[in-house]
Design an enzyme around this catalytic site. Structure first.
Site, PDB file in Angstrom:
ATOM      1  NE  ARG A   1      -3.559  -0.089   2.554  1.00 23.11           N
ATOM      2  CZ  ARG A   1      -4.411  -0.354   3.536  1.00 23.11           C
ATOM      3  NH1 ARG A   1      -4.578   0.529   4.508  1.00 23.11           N
ATOM      4  NH2 ARG A   1      -5.070  -1.479   3.575  1.00 23.11           N
TER       5      ARG A   1
ATOM      6  CG  HIS B   1      -6.837  -0.292  -5.093  1.00 26.31           C
ATOM      7  ND1 HIS B   1      -5.592  -0.750  -4.718  1.00 26.31           N
ATOM      8  CD2 HIS B   1      -7.108   0.756  -4.260  1.00 26.31           C
ATOM      9  CE1 HIS B   1      -5.128  -0.017  -3.720  1.00 26.31           C
ATOM     10  NE2 HIS B   1      -6.035   0.892  -3.414  1.00 26.31           N
TER      11      HIS B   1
ATOM     12  CE1 TYR C   1     -21.598  17.587 -11.143  1.00 23.68           C
ATOM     13  CE2 TYR C   1     -20.420  17.573  -9.051  1.00 23.68           C
ATOM     14  CZ  TYR C   1     -21.611  17.647  -9.761  1.00 23.68           C
ATOM     15  OH  TYR C   1     -22.805  17.776  -9.094  1.00 23.68           O
TER      16      TYR C   1
END
Length: 863
Positions: A41, A87, A131
């Site tokens: 990670r 993931h 967006y």
């Protein structure tokens, strides 16, 4: 009484239970968790410079065909595919990573081409993922180049449905180029970004000369190259970071001081928040921590950063600049070059980082070449069969026509012409049009090309130099395509901005009270007045407090403060709090660690002193001692002993002498004695000293002056009620120490006792302060020159009940440098008494001459 028999399943459940110590279980579980965070990670791989989340996002985009040649895709779609296939973590974490890869102020070479609001240097967050739109940036494709050619290992994804790459092929050293940061368990990484062209050149240098030193690589890699530009201060920290893998870089904003009127900031340190920086500057201005700023504007636009700091009229631009550098315009970037090497975290130097990358590319190019070779050999084998079929086209066609089925035709061809199964598969699938002579020629040309490719690939696989040559050529191609100019400049390190750099260099007046309040004020606050004025307020006193001392020093000078307890403390003048005339000051315990009842009696400016000089100290009871300056080379924060005092005695005053001066000791009752300083042998700090003057039982020492006959000096004496006089030093003949001395000034009811004596020269200024806090600055030349044993003239007009507390002298050289000293003196109404008239003073002096002569005889006998 019967008991129920145990159920057979109970034995099975009991067999699955194991006994473990909770400490051991927790330790192993924490280790497993830590390794999961470290390897899966938080830390980048040294080979491609990516953490798993970055790698998975790019691979998901690659698999979805969201390449630079495709249209932009909704970021939410990319996040969804990454999360669903590779993931299994939160979508916000994935989107934050995606957004950062699109920020040109976070990544030196962004890996994502974003469309929409992806945040700003002001700390604004990106717009919601629904967006914004994204696609892979062109340079990101270089990381995935040839991934389909078995160049890297793959592993199953989290649910074993798909395969994902363990590392990307990485056609350039992305770990150094884009850097990385992350916090794991018990360790962290913070790798700065670099210029692509410089890193490529260094990599090629390493390939050409594997034994090169880090210094050789630094001929190419000058230092980190941040996306926001700015400046790195000094090269030593860069060298240390590249040599050890750790270092602390000072990163300074790019700014310009325009005409001493404004400071314009055009580039910020990496990861600095512009809006927060401006807010903090404004807070410091409002709180008085930064002075000299009248306006602060953010004029930044799409073309770049522009923060304007407008200065007040007369502000010291250099000081304001240093104040901004100390707290706002300079940051520290801590380099920790930690990355995963074979799945294990390691701190790497510059050479090791590039060596691991070269090893990775060597493996990638070898595997790709083997893959291409296998493909080429398979193609050559097919082409050989087709060429053989064309050479025997009639027999081949006849064999196929005579066969009952396709499988029979394949079998017959293999038996008759010795074709292999892959070859006959293509032969039976050939169209009649491919039997033309033109098609046959094209096959022959392709076969020759494939043979050349096979020969080249074998050469690459067999010869290390050829393989490394391919790596270098591909690196140069990436450099030619994507490299740009450095943005971050490396400037010389002229030392860190210290607190002293933030303090204007100026002459200061320092006031200390009996209740241990202390402060400093700019000397320019006090203009020279005519003798006999009342002065102005110099400090606000609390009830019952009185001024005990006043002295003048430069704000950057080292001061030695001698106290009545015989201790000496060292401090910089600027360490004393600067406050206004009407302020009370701050407790001296915040500046010096004084004991109860301990007061500053004398302050000596140690700047420019010679180690061969001496501190000449005099006590209230008339003892005098000389100690070499070298004895005071290591003064503790709690002070050190300067003189040993008998019970009831206290230090009165201190002067600096050079071994060839005369010492004048003056007493409160107006007596004085002058003797050669050699009469007092040098002593250690803990000595008491020897008798300097023989005092009457009710008398005490008021001060000491060091005089030099080579200069034209006067002895200036000031009394408690504000009167004073100047007397030529020649009027005080040299005697032996421990005498009663000569009369210096009349200490009658009008004058009061003597409080200070100073050796002065023409052009000096006098600073007189009263116990109530009034302060006056006047010219020494305005004080009348008279003989000994006179009453003198009024120096400061005191209110009823007020007395002179302390006197100090501003040397003529400092007065000349002080711009305010050139101003016209303020018109202050004088007392108007006969004592103000120099002639009146002289007449009084004449009247006292006969007494003076008689007392001289007595003095000599006493001596």
């Amino acid at each position: 009484m019967s008991s129920e028999a145990p159920h057979p399943d109970d034995d099975v459940d009991a067999a699955r239970i194991t006994t473990a110590r909770i400490e051991d279980e927790m330790e192993q579980s924490y280790i497993d968790y830590a390794m999961s965070v470290i390897a899966g990670r938080a830390l980048p791989d040294v080979r491609d410079g990516l953490k798993p989340v970055h790698r998975r996002i790019l691979y998901a985009m690659h698999e979805a065909g969201v390449t630079p040649r495709s249209s932009h895709r909704k970021s939410s779609s990319i996040v969804g595919e990454t999360m669903g296939d590779f993931h299994p973590h939160g979508d916000s974490a994935i989107y934050d990573t995606l957004a950062r890869m699109a920020q040109d102020f976070s990544m030196r070479y962004p890996l994502v081409d974003g469309q929409g609001n992806f945040g700003s240097v002001d700390g604004d967050p990106p717009a919601a993922m629904r967006y914004t739109e994204s696609r892979m940036a062109p340079i990101a494709q270089e990381l995935l180049q040839d991934i389909e050619k078995d160049t890297v290992d793959f592993s199953s994804n989290y649910d074993d449905r798909l395969q994902e790459p363990d590392v990307l092929p990485a056609a350039f050293p992305n770990l150094l180029v884009n850097g990385s940061s992350g916090i794991a368990v018990g360790m962290s990484t913070n790798i700065p970004p670099h210029n692509l062209g410089e890193v490529v050149d260094a990599t090629i240098e390493l390939i050409d000369d594997p034994d090169c030193a880090i210094e050789d690589l630094m001929e190419h890699v000058k230092g980190p190259d941040f996306p926001t530009g700015a400046n790195i201060v000094g090269r030593n920290a860069i060298h240390k970071a590249y040599k050890t893998g750790r270092g602390r870089l000072r990163v300074r904003a790019e700014f310009e001081v325009e005409e001493d009127e404004r400071i314009v900031v055009t580039e910020l340190p990496f990861q600095a928040n512009k809006a927060r920086m401006i807010e903090r500057i404004a807070d410091d201005v409002n709180e008085g921590k930064i002075e000299g700023i009248r306006d602060l504007r953010d004029e930044s636009d799409r073309d770049g950063i522009r923060v304007v700091v407008e200065l007040k009229r007369g502000a010291n631009a250099e000081v304001v600049k240093n104040q901004l550098l100390e707290s706002h315009l300079e940051t520290t970037f801590g380099v920790i070059n930690l990355a995963l090497v074979d799945g294990k975290p390691r701190v790497l130097d510059l050479k090791e980082t590039l060596e691991h990358y070269v090893d990775h590319r060597r493996d990638v190019v070898r595997r790709r070449s083997q893959y291409d070779l296998d493909e080429a050999e398979d193609r050559a084998h097919i082409l050989e069969g087709r060429l053989k079929a064309l050479d025997n086209v009639d027999d081949v066609v006849e064999t196929i026509r005579d066969s009952e089925s396709r499988d029979d035709a394949k079998t017959a061809l293999m038996e008759t012409f010795d074709f292999t199964e892959p070859q006959v598969e293509h032969i039976v699938a050939m169209q009649l049009g491919s039997l033309t002579s033109m098609e046959a020629e094209a096959i022959e040309d392709e076969y020759e090309e494939v043979q050349a490719t096979i020969e080249r690939l074998n050469e690459i696989l067999d010869e290390e130099a050829e393989l490394l040559g391919v790596i270098k050529d591909e690196l140069r191609e990436v450099k030619d395509e994507y490299a740009d100019e450095r943005r971050t400049r490396i400037v010389e390190d002229y030392g860190s901005v210290t607190h002293e750099d933030l303090i204007p260099e100026e002459e200061c007046v320092v006031v200390h009270t009996e209740d241990d309040y202390i402060k400093r004020m700019s000397m320019s606050t006090f203009r020279a007045q005519n003798r006999g004025g009342k002065g102005i307020i110099g400090t606000e006193l609390k009830e019952g407090d009185r001024v005990s001392s006043v002295f003048v020093a430069n704000s950057h000078d080292y001061l030695l403060a001698f106290t009545n307890h015989g201790q000496v403390y060292q401090l910089k003048t600027y360490e004393i709090p600067e406050m206004s005339r009407t302020a009370r000051g701050k407790s001296a315990v915040n500046v010096l660690e004084l004991d109860d009842g301990e007061e500053i009696e004398a302050v000596v400016d140690s700047d420019g002193m010679d180690e061969e000089e001496f501190f000449t100290m005099v006590t209230r009871d008339g003892y005098v001692k000389r100690t070499a300056l070298s004895e005071f080379s290591n003064i503790l924060s709690t002070g050190i002993r300067a003189i040993r005092l008998e019970e009831g005695d206290a230090l009165a005053d201190v002067e600096v002498t050079d071994g060839e001066m005369d010492v004048v000791i003056a007493t409160a009752q107006g007596m004085s004695i002058r003797f050669d300083e050699d009469e007092v042998r040098p002593m250690g700090r803990t000595a008491r000293g020897v008798r300097g003057i023989n005092l009457e039982s009710d008398d005490r020492v008021a001060g000491v002056a060091a005089v030099d006959e080579t200069d034209h000096q006067w002895l200036l004496t000031v009394t408690q009620n504000g009167y004073g006089k100047r007397t030529d030093i020649g009027d005080y003949r040299v005697q032996s120490r421990n005498g009663k001395g000569l009369i210096d000034i009349k200490t009658n009811e009008r004058n009061g006792p003597s409080v200070a004596v100073e050796a002065v020269s023409s052009g000096d200024h006098l600073v007189v302060m009263s116990e109530s806090g009034q302060i006056m600055r006047t010219r020494v030349d305005d004080v009348s020159t008279v003989g000994r044993n006179t009453m003198g003239v009024i120096v400061m007009d005191l209110d009823a009940g007020d007395h002179v507390a302390s006197v100090d002298v501003i040397p003529a050289a400092v007065v000349t440098a002080d711009a305010d000293a050139d101003d016209e003196p303020e018109t202050v109404e004088a007392d108007g008494g006969a004592a103000d008239d120099p002639a009146a003073g002289d007449s009084e002096a004449d009247a006292g001459e006969a007494d003076d002569e008689a007392e001289d005889a007595t003095d000599e006998g006493a001596a």
